[in-house]
Motif scaffolding. Sequence first.
Motif, mmCIF file in Angstrom:
data_model
loop_
_atom_site.group_PDB
_atom_site.id
_atom_site.type_symbol
_atom_site.label_atom_id
_atom_site.label_comp_id
_atom_site.label_asym_id
_atom_site.label_seq_id
_atom_site.Cartn_x
_atom_site.Cartn_y
_atom_site.Cartn_z
ATOM 1 N N GLY A 12 0.820 -1.203 0.000
ATOM 2 C CA GLY A 12 0.000 0.000 0.000
ATOM 3 C C GLY A 12 0.856 1.256 0.000
ATOM 4 O O GLY A 12 1.490 1.597 -0.998
ATOM 5 N N THR A 13 0.911 1.942 1.138
ATOM 6 C CA THR A 13 1.644 3.201 1.186
ATOM 7 C C THR A 13 3.158 3.013 1.097
ATOM 8 O O THR A 13 3.876 3.961 0.777
ATOM 9 N N PHE A 14 3.655 1.795 1.358
ATOM 10 C CA PHE A 14 5.080 1.534 1.147
ATOM 11 C C PHE A 14 5.442 1.817 -0.309
ATOM 12 O O PHE A 14 6.493 2.403 -0.597
ATOM 13 N N GLN A 15 4.579 1.401 -1.241
ATOM 14 C CA GLN A 15 4.826 1.642 -2.666
ATOM 15 C C GLN A 15 4.893 3.131 -2.960
ATOM 16 O O GLN A 15 5.733 3.583 -3.752
ATOM 17 N N PHE A 153 4.624 2.810 7.062
ATOM 18 C CA PHE A 153 5.049 2.142 5.829
ATOM 19 C C PHE A 153 5.402 3.141 4.732
ATOM 20 O O PHE A 153 6.279 2.872 3.902
ATOM 21 N N LEU A 154 4.744 4.302 4.721
ATOM 22 C CA LEU A 154 5.092 5.333 3.739
ATOM 23 C C LEU A 154 6.516 5.826 3.977
ATOM 24 O O LEU A 154 7.342 5.857 3.051
ATOM 25 N N THR A 155 6.819 6.194 5.224
ATOM 26 C CA THR A 155 8.166 6.676 5.537
ATOM 27 C C THR A 155 9.195 5.549 5.413
ATOM 28 O O THR A 155 10.337 5.782 5.013
ATOM 29 N N GLY A 156 8.766 4.322 5.742
ATOM 30 C CA GLY A 156 9.656 3.178 5.541
ATOM 31 C C GLY A 156 9.981 2.970 4.075
ATOM 32 O O GLY A 156 11.106 2.605 3.711
ATOM 33 N N GLY A 157 8.999 3.223 3.206
ATOM 34 C CA GLY A 157 9.228 3.132 1.764
ATOM 35 C C GLY A 157 10.215 4.180 1.290
ATOM 36 O O GLY A 157 11.091 3.898 0.456
#
Length: 468
Positions: A12-15, A153-157
Amino acid sequence: LFLAVCAVGIGGTFQYGYNVSIINAPTQHIHKFLNETWTRRYHEALNPNLLTFLWSVIASIFSLGGLCGALMGGSMAIWLGRKGALLMNNIIAILASILMGISFPTGLFELLIAGRFLIGINSGIGICVQPLYIGEVAPKHLRGGMAMGTSIFLTGGILTGQIIGLRELLGGEAYWPLLLSSSCLPAFAQLLFLPWFPESPRYLLIDRGDELSCAKALKWFHGSSEYRREMEDIQRECCVLDGEKSRKPWQLFHDRSMRWQLVTVIVTTMGQQLSGINAIYFYATYIFEQAGISSEQIPYVTLGTGACECLTALTCGLLIDYVGRRYLIVGGYLLMTLWSIVLTFSLTYQELYLWVPYVSMAALFAFILSFGLGPGGITNTLTAELFMQSSRPAAYMIAGAVSWVSFFTIGMLFPFIVNGLKQYCFLVFLLECSSVAAFIFLVIPETKNKSFLEIQKDFHKLNFGRNS
């Protein structure tokens, strides 16, 4: 519940974070590819202005794809279910990875543009549907912390993209097609893990009317002894909605009972994008150079900015259900206002004293930490909490459209703002951050530990007056 957040977050937000980040590393290599392809195809050198235009298209068409994905995400979540929409979304990511990966060997830069557009659609759908699923699965006392999975997950991405894009890994000239096509890996990971998890219980009961599947899903997530409380909460919401179908975005604008919820989502979403975080990343290289860091070392120091965002997202996830949404987001904006003042002064007097560049560097990291602690993490959480089941997908479509349009607008206008105002551009962001903080403090009620019905009652007073 923790594993469910991981399963939806990886695709999801990781992408979104990953694909925003990885395009920076191969910039010079893609420029070379465009020049060589153009010369081979048309037997003449590529005009520098046209090169700039083509690169701008490759970089910015991601935002256009994100806007399209945001407008599609809500409808997909209604037709296919939250889980079904996320699984189908991975097909788009895999197709985009293939197109970007074969663009170099085939000599077709058009495939690179098409791939970036498709991965933008994937990111737009993911950032819309993932918080929908998490918000509907989470119990109210854990909803804030679980919803922070979107930001984590967004910041991890972003951080993962910065690491993978180092020249020692896939940032070298020979590997940039692999770097761009590596976004298929999170997609495959989600296709492998997400099918093991049930659909959103709220979607199963309220949208599908499937009480048996809802009970099974709740038992899976909450255990056979604890699921009844959540079941009763969903049944109460179902009774209030009384069979109301999922609503379209334009219907929300005509509904007075949704007025302040929509205003809140639009203001907080625009505030997040226009807060000055893009200015921080723009100035990062200059600030690091002034502090005496060599250009070869700057990519490694820049990893610190990604690590800062990731760290504050994790911290916010631990604090949100204890401190509350309002205090964190208002505090974050007020701290960003403070650091905007510090950066304006330090950048103005950057060359007068040897110690001033280090003040700028400290303020830069402090600004990023403040953003992650409040606006960066909580904005998506609020969108999930302010709307009932029938309105939530449409609300995410509106929030997504506002977010991507703001993202594109700031990308287009930002160079002119910086060129015109120089370091004084932070005064514009200071005004914006302080205004959003005041709005949230004066308007938005606290949503911590409240059911969706209780939150609606709070907003009913705002929409129709205290005596209604």
